[in-house]
Design a protein around this motif. Structure first.
Motif, short mmCIF file in Angstrom:
data_model
loop_
_atom_site.label_atom_id
_atom_site.label_comp_id
_atom_site.label_asym_id
_atom_site.label_seq_id
_atom_site.Cartn_x
_atom_site.Cartn_y
_atom_site.Cartn_z
N SER A 226 22.03 -5.85 9.35
CA SER A 226 23.33 -5.89 9.02
C SER A 226 24.30 -4.76 9.76
O SER A 226 25.49 -4.86 9.85
CB SER A 226 23.75 -5.82 7.56
OG SER A 226 23.16 -4.72 7.04
N SER A 444 24.39 -10.59 -2.60
CA SER A 444 23.25 -11.88 -2.80
C SER A 444 22.10 -11.22 -2.97
O SER A 444 21.63 -10.43 -2.60
CB SER A 444 23.58 -12.57 -1.22
OG SER A 444 24.77 -12.85 -0.98
N TYR A 446 17.87 -11.52 -2.72
CA TYR A 446 16.75 -12.14 -1.99
C TYR A 446 16.08 -13.18 -2.93
O TYR A 446 14.75 -13.23 -3.20
CB TYR A 446 15.97 -11.04 -1.48
CG TYR A 446 16.42 -9.84 -1.03
CD1 TYR A 446 17.43 -9.96 0.16
CD2 TYR A 446 15.96 -8.56 -0.95
CE1 TYR A 446 17.91 -9.22 1.06
CE2 TYR A 446 16.42 -7.40 -0.05
CZ TYR A 446 17.73 -7.65 0.72
OH TYR A 446 18.12 -6.76 1.47
N GLU A 489 18.64 -15.12 2.60
CA GLU A 489 18.64 -14.04 3.66
C GLU A 489 17.90 -14.41 4.72
O GLU A 489 16.55 -14.71 4.58
CB GLU A 489 18.22 -12.73 2.79
CG GLU A 489 19.11 -11.98 2.19
CD GLU A 489 19.87 -10.92 3.14
OE1 GLU A 489 19.50 -11.00 4.36
OE2 GLU A 489 20.80 -10.53 3.16
N TRP A 491 17.25 -12.12 7.02
CA TRP A 491 16.39 -10.85 7.10
C TRP A 491 15.09 -11.00 6.53
O TRP A 491 14.04 -10.35 6.76
CB TRP A 491 17.17 -9.81 6.47
CG TRP A 491 16.62 -8.39 6.38
CD1 TRP A 491 16.27 -7.90 5.18
CD2 TRP A 491 16.37 -7.41 7.11
NE1 TRP A 491 15.76 -6.67 5.41
CE2 TRP A 491 15.80 -6.40 6.81
CE3 TRP A 491 16.50 -7.41 8.63
CZ2 TRP A 491 15.27 -5.24 7.22
CZ3 TRP A 491 16.25 -6.48 9.50
CH2 TRP A 491 15.61 -5.31 8.83
N ASP A 498 22.63 -17.19 6.47
CA ASP A 498 23.38 -16.21 6.48
C ASP A 498 24.82 -16.71 5.81
O ASP A 498 25.48 -16.98 7.08
CB ASP A 498 23.52 -15.43 7.48
CG ASP A 498 23.00 -14.00 7.65
OD1 ASP A 498 22.50 -13.53 6.61
OD2 ASP A 498 22.51 -13.54 8.55
N GLU A 504 29.70 -16.57 0.46
CA GLU A 504 29.22 -15.61 -0.35
C GLU A 504 29.95 -15.18 -1.77
O GLU A 504 29.77 -15.48 -2.81
CB GLU A 504 29.03 -14.17 0.30
CG GLU A 504 27.86 -13.85 0.92
CD GLU A 504 27.55 -12.54 1.27
OE1 GLU A 504 28.54 -12.08 1.74
OE2 GLU A 504 26.28 -12.37 1.61
#
Ligand code: ADP
Ligand code: MG
Length: 606
Positions: A226, A444, A446, A489, A491, A498, A504
């Motif tokens: 991020s 958010s 995971y 996510e 990531w 995303d 969101e």
């Protein structure tokens, strides 16, 4: 002898009693857990056996040498050799099975400790856990907890060593009791040094963990995706790396001190051990040459003293480790007593009726450690079925108001009442269940999309469909082949998505809808969302809350016109309160804010 002194030790004296108490605390901690008893008893059994086994290696080789030099009976020699070979084999087999069991148990116990710890931390008052001091305490307690099993291990090491010591002493006493005195002296001086070193290491460790905390944050910025965009565009690579390097350079000074403690101690130990060996060899050689000591006995004494010294060293070492762990255990005890001391526990079950009222009565609030009042002597009512809008500049106390309302913080002065009863008198969980909140800094998780909204594994897809449609998430869903199972996510999972800022926020509102509650609370995010999306989100939200009690913090004044009541916050106080019309006609702060924003939008249109 400056090289072996540990100067500047902040005396944090850990007495024998304290160490025993901490060891007992740890032992009890493990004992009380499921399978904890089995773990401790199995460990003790293993300790006992391992204390006795080394005797064989200590005595038998000497007996063989004596037999070779004097008796020369081949059957005896063979017998000794068989013992010498079978005992270690048996020892290994027993240890194999015991270790297997112990490893399984210790993993199981660690997991149970972790689980319990997370329950404790997440059950803590938000007010406490948000405090940075407590965050650091938590880290250290977590560390202490992961070492609590090693306390049991140390106690067992002491048992093994004591069993060995008792057995070996009977051998050495036949040579000369002063030999035991010599060994005790050496080990004792080594241990005193080690204890001093440990105290210093503990102090340094505390300093280092403060650095770790900061460096963890900087590493997060360096590593987490991020930050990756801004780092490139603003070209702040060097800035961030220099933050890291600077802090590391500072902490390395302490790190080096920490390591120095170890090598200084090593040096001291080598010196004392050499002195001991020198004296022992001189005495034994003298006994063999002039006092007819059999050669085999010399080897028995040599290995007995070696073993005695090891075992005694191990007792002291384990004691020192226990003392060191004791300091950590104290940190665990401190942390585990943080909430118990202050938590406000009400028992009443709240009911939010059609005519219920929540009232802030002379409420003032300061954040822990802050001089400044974020809320000052506030009086405000929230009535069932009413939509209250809160507006005000940044820092005027709007989000703090929400945190107090949701009982995440407690007023410093004054009271918050639900139908005339102090909210602290209600059961905390039941009270908080009354609310369906969307925080300014919503998160958010995971987890996959479905779980992100429903916050449970077994979500009701029909209910989700309905809520997603109401919140305008249906178009996003139609692009997701895995639908609710899409991870949220990138990531974390390459198949993840995303979501945009608007998405969101929709997810966060959907979460509040799924959770449900009597009072909707929405603290508008400061993150920019385009006006059309924002308008859409707002209109949908407005539909959802029709007829519901709602507290809405917004910076979009056009939205305020739909509210039943408007409160204008300024410097932690309610500066103006009334309907939109009343406030607009008043020609005060609200009118000024409203006109400025309206002008901005008109200008923007032009
Ligand atoms: P708003 O939501 O109206 O922008 P906040 O309620 O977030 O304002 O903040 C009110 C005041 O409290 C500000 O002065 C802010 O700096 C301070 N504040 C907010 N959160 C904290 C915190 N966790 N610790 C200390 N001070 C805080
Ligand atoms: Mg805010």
């Amino acid at each position: 002898m400056a090289f072996i002194s540990f100067e500047n030790i902040k005396e944090k004296h850990q007495t024998f009693d304290q160490t025993c108490n901490y060891a007992l605390y740890a032992l009890k901690y493990v004992w009380k857990r499921k399978q904890g008893k089995t773990y401790i008893l199995t460990k003790e059994l293993s300790a006992l056996l391992n204390g006795l086994f080394p005797l064989v290696n200590m005595i038998i080789p000497g007996l063989i040498i004596n037999e070779l030099v004097q008796g020369r009976a081949i059957s005896k020699i063979i017998f000794y050799i068989i013992i010498l070979l079978t005992v270690p084999a048996v020892q290994n087999i027993i240890n194999y099975f015991l270790d297997k069991k112990l490893n399984k148990l210790s993993l199981h116990l660690s997991l149970a400790f972790n689980e319990e710890f997370y329950h404790y931390v997440l059950g803590m008052d938000y007010e406490k856990i948000e405090n940075p001091e407590i965050q650091v305490k938590k880290e250290r307690a977590d560390d202490a907890l992961s070492g609590i099993i090693t306390v049991v291990d140390q106690i067992n090491a002491v048992t093994t060593a004591v069993v060995s010591l008792l057995a070996i002493s009977s051998v050495i006493l036949t040579l000369n009791p002063f030999v035991i005195l010599l060994v005790v002296l050496v080990i004792f001086s080594n241990s005193v040094m080690a204890k001093r070193a440990n105290l210093k290491k503990h102090d340094l460790g505390k300093k280092l963990s403060d650095f770790d905390w900061y460096q963890g944050g900087v590493s997060y910025m360096l590593n987490h995706i991020s930050f990756a965009k801004e780092i490139r565009i603003f070209d702040i690579k060097s800035l961030l790396i220099s933050l890291f390097t600077k802090s590391k350079e500072e902490s390395n000074v302490f790190e080096l001190e920490y390591r120095k403690c170890n090598w200084r101690l090593g040096l001291f130990r080598t010196a004392t051990n050499l002195i001991q060996q020198g004296i022992l060899y001189a005495y034994l050689v003298y006994k063999v040459l002039f006092k007819d000591l059999p050669i085999g006995n010399m080897t028995i004494y040599l290995s007995s003293v070696g073993q005695f010294s090891n075992s005694l060293g191990s007792v002291f070492d384990s004691y020192i480790r226990l003392a060191d762990r004791g300091l950590k255990t104290q940190e665990l005890i401190d942390f585990l007593s943080v909430t118990a001391a202050q938590e406000i526990k009400g028992t009443k079950i709240p009911v939010f009726r059609d005519d219920s009222v929540i009232e802030f009565s002379h409420v003032s609030f300061r954040y822990p450690g802050s001089e400044h009042y974020a809320i000052r002597d506030m009086d405000l009512k929230i009535c069932a079925g009413e939509k209250l809008c809160i507006v005000g500049s940044n820092g005027s106390g709007k989000s703090t108001f929400i945190k107090l309302l949701l009982r995440l913080y407690h007023p410093t002065e004054g009271k918050i009442l639900l139908d005339g009863v102090d909210i602290n008198e209600y059961d905390q969980k039941a009270y908080q269940q009354l609310f369906a909140p969307v925080f300014q800094d919503f998160v958010s998780y995971y987890m996959n999309l479905g779980m992100n909204i429903a916050l449970t594994h077994d979500y009701d897809e029909k209910k989700l469909d309905e809520i997603c449609e109401k919140n305008g998430l249906d178009s996003m869903l139609s692009h997701l082949p895995k639908k609710y199972e899409t991870p949220l996510e990138k990531w974390f999972d390459s198949e993840g998505i995303d979501p945009s800022g608007g998405e969101e926020q929709r997810i966060a509102i959907a979460r509040a809808c799924y959770h449900g509650g009597d009072i909707f609370v929405l603290d508008e995010p400061t993150a920019a969302i385009d006006p059309i999306t924002e308008y859409d989100i707002y209109m949908r939200f407005n539909k959802i809350i029709t007829g519901k009690c709602t507290v809405l913090i917004t910076h979009r004044l056009s939205a305020v016109q739909l509210a039943d009541k408007v409160a204008v916050f300024e410097n932690g106080c309610v500066a103006e309160y009334g309907t939109h019309k009343e406030l607009y006609d008043k020609k005060g702060i609200y009118t000024e804010m409203f006109d400025k924003q309206a002008k901005f939008y008109r200008d923007e249109k032009i």
